[in-house]
Design a protein around this motif. Sequence first.
Motif, PDB file in Angstrom:
ATOM      1  N   THR A 194       0.812  -1.204   0.000  1.00 14.74           N
ATOM      2  CA  THR A 194       0.000   0.000   0.000  1.00 14.74           C
ATOM      3  C   THR A 194       0.851   1.261   0.000  1.00 14.74           C
ATOM      4  O   THR A 194       2.014   1.246   0.426  1.00 14.74           O
ATOM      5  N   HIS A 195       0.249   2.343  -0.479  1.00 19.17           N
ATOM      6  CA  HIS A 195       0.809   3.677  -0.316  1.00 19.17           C
ATOM      7  C   HIS A 195      -0.026   4.482   0.665  1.00 19.17           C
ATOM      8  O   HIS A 195       0.218   5.690   0.836  1.00 19.17           O
ATOM      9  N   GLU A 196      -1.012   3.836   1.291  1.00 20.53           N
ATOM     10  CA  GLU A 196      -1.867   4.511   2.272  1.00 20.53           C
ATOM     11  C   GLU A 196      -1.182   4.444   3.638  1.00 20.53           C
ATOM     12  O   GLU A 196      -1.367   3.511   4.414  1.00 20.53           O
ATOM     13  N   MET A 197      -0.367   5.432   3.926  1.00 21.10           N
ATOM     14  CA  MET A 197       0.429   5.396   5.152  1.00 21.10           C
ATOM     15  C   MET A 197      -0.422   5.516   6.412  1.00 21.10           C
ATOM     16  O   MET A 197      -0.059   4.991   7.464  1.00 21.10           O
ATOM     17  N   SER A 198      -1.562   6.205   6.309  1.00 23.48           N
ATOM     18  CA  SER A 198      -2.438   6.293   7.484  1.00 23.48           C
ATOM     19  C   SER A 198      -2.958   4.917   7.858  1.00 23.48           C
ATOM     20  O   SER A 198      -3.030   4.570   9.045  1.00 23.48           O
ATOM     21  N   VAL A 224       9.114   2.520  12.136  1.00 27.19           N
ATOM     22  CA  VAL A 224       9.462   2.681  10.725  1.00 27.19           C
ATOM     23  C   VAL A 224       8.877   3.967  10.155  1.00 27.19           C
ATOM     24  O   VAL A 224       9.558   4.714   9.427  1.00 27.19           O
ATOM     25  N   LEU A 225       7.606   4.248  10.461  1.00 29.22           N
ATOM     26  CA  LEU A 225       6.969   5.440   9.916  1.00 29.22           C
ATOM     27  C   LEU A 225       7.261   6.695  10.747  1.00 29.22           C
ATOM     28  O   LEU A 225       7.394   7.784  10.204  1.00 29.22           O
ATOM     29  N   GLY A 226       7.337   6.508  12.062  1.00 31.53           N
ATOM     30  CA  GLY A 226       7.499   7.668  12.927  1.00 31.53           C
ATOM     31  C   GLY A 226       8.929   8.052  13.209  1.00 31.53           C
ATOM     32  O   GLY A 226       9.237   9.229  13.439  1.00 31.53           O
ATOM     33  N   ASN A 227       9.843   7.071  13.171  1.00 33.73           N
ATOM     34  CA  ASN A 227      11.238   7.357  13.498  1.00 33.73           C
ATOM     35  C   ASN A 227      12.155   6.441  12.700  1.00 33.73           C
ATOM     36  O   ASN A 227      12.883   5.617  13.261  1.00 33.73           O
ATOM     37  N   PRO A 228      12.128   6.575  11.361  1.00 29.32           N
ATOM     38  CA  PRO A 228      12.919   5.662  10.525  1.00 29.32           C
ATOM     39  C   PRO A 228      14.409   5.788  10.799  1.00 29.32           C
ATOM     40  O   PRO A 228      14.920   6.883  11.048  1.00 29.32           O
ATOM     41  N   LYS A 229      15.084   4.642  10.754  1.00 26.94           N
ATOM     42  CA  LYS A 229      16.510   4.604  11.101  1.00 26.94           C
ATOM     43  C   LYS A 229      17.419   4.794   9.902  1.00 26.94           C
ATOM     44  O   LYS A 229      18.547   5.248  10.038  1.00 26.94           O
ATOM     45  N   ARG A 241       2.596  12.244   5.125  1.00 23.21           N
ATOM     46  CA  ARG A 241       2.325  12.685   6.488  1.00 23.21           C
ATOM     47  C   ARG A 241       1.286  11.715   7.064  1.00 23.21           C
ATOM     48  O   ARG A 241       0.099  11.993   7.122  1.00 23.21           O
ATOM     49  N   TRP A 242       1.782  10.569   7.477  1.00 24.65           N
ATOM     50  CA  TRP A 242       0.891   9.467   7.809  1.00 24.65           C
ATOM     51  C   TRP A 242       0.098   9.721   9.072  1.00 24.65           C
ATOM     52  O   TRP A 242      -0.980   9.177   9.276  1.00 24.65           O
ATOM     53  N   GLN A 243       0.592  10.536  10.006  1.00 23.89           N
ATOM     54  CA  GLN A 243      -0.074  10.703  11.282  1.00 23.89           C
ATOM     55  C   GLN A 243      -1.400  11.451  11.156  1.00 23.89           C
ATOM     56  O   GLN A 243      -2.277  11.333  11.994  1.00 23.89           O
ATOM     57  N   GLU A 244      -1.567  12.246  10.094  1.00 15.67           N
ATOM     58  CA  GLU A 244      -2.690  13.149  10.043  1.00 15.67           C
ATOM     59  C   GLU A 244      -3.970  12.512   9.525  1.00 15.67           C
ATOM     60  O   GLU A 244      -5.065  12.970   9.816  1.00 15.67           O
ATOM     61  N   ALA A 245      -3.863  11.466   8.730  1.00 14.99           N
ATOM     62  CA  ALA A 245      -5.057  10.889   8.109  1.00 14.99           C
ATOM     63  C   ALA A 245      -5.685   9.847   9.020  1.00 14.99           C
ATOM     64  O   ALA A 245      -5.055   9.282   9.890  1.00 14.99           O
ATOM     65  N   GLU A 246      -6.956   9.595   8.785  1.00 24.51           N
ATOM     66  CA  GLU A 246      -7.700   8.661   9.616  1.00 24.51           C
ATOM     67  C   GLU A 246      -8.319   7.569   8.748  1.00 24.51           C
ATOM     68  O   GLU A 246      -8.676   7.804   7.588  1.00 24.51           O
ATOM     69  N   VAL A 247      -8.449   6.394   9.306  1.00 24.14           N
ATOM     70  CA  VAL A 247      -9.207   5.321   8.679  1.00 24.14           C
ATOM     71  C   VAL A 247     -10.434   5.092   9.541  1.00 24.14           C
ATOM     72  O   VAL A 247     -10.308   4.867  10.742  1.00 24.14           O
ATOM     73  N   GLU A 248     -11.609   5.180   8.913  1.00 25.60           N
ATOM     74  CA  GLU A 248     -12.842   5.031   9.708  1.00 25.60           C
ATOM     75  C   GLU A 248     -12.972   3.627  10.247  1.00 25.60           C
ATOM     76  O   GLU A 248     -12.599   2.682   9.603  1.00 25.60           O
TER      77      GLU A 248
END
Length: 248
Positions: A194-198, A224-229, A241-248
Amino acid sequence: MLLEIEGLKKNFGENPVLRGVDLSVETGSVVCMVGSSGSGKSTLLRCVNLLEKPSAGSITFDGKAITTGKVAAHQVRREIGMVFQHFNLFPHMNVVRNVMEGPVAVLGASKAEAKRIALEQLEKVGLADKVDAKPTSLSGGQQQRVAIARALAMHPKMMLFDEPTSALDPELVGEVLSVMKSLADEGMTMIVVTHEMSFAGRVADQVVLLSDGIVAEKGPPESVLGNPKTERAREFLSHFRWQEAEVE
């Protein structure tokens, strides 16, 4: 462990697409696989479902080595469902017949039993009111949900999703992701390209970043998404910006 992939390689002619992938998937877990186009994500799924024959390495599913040639591909596909970018529904069949086809043709179910299974799965994906509709009368999101119901009708032990929302208009993406989240909540083992990071951030137990045919980084989504090494992960994820979107 339900799925074990070790040293998986796949070449197309002189072109190496997978260059030694190791991946373990526990029963009931969700793995979201991300990465740029051409990184090998879809090829990896197709190898797991034996739509492609690996060039090297091994895949073990539910305790059976499935890449030795001793296990028939159709037996593997009974237990590993796959949903593609494009829906591939039979246009001349209505919705319920599309979902019935697998249980009848592959599992040998009676038409009555297959219809019971199909109606149950269509209810699960929110399409109980569309059983008599033809695929061409449905939206893209509805067609993809029929495709999910069709795969679920085989009662798989694991589901593979190959960018199931990439062919959809943006306003239809959410309805498909909601169905997938419900499956995850019910304990279905899933690998989702997927490319749907949320979605990956909210649903995945493990996020795997594939780059140039190898695993560049893997771990829980907050890592991996929040603090990639790795620099490769940081570069790829800087576009989202994966943190901002929501999945119902």
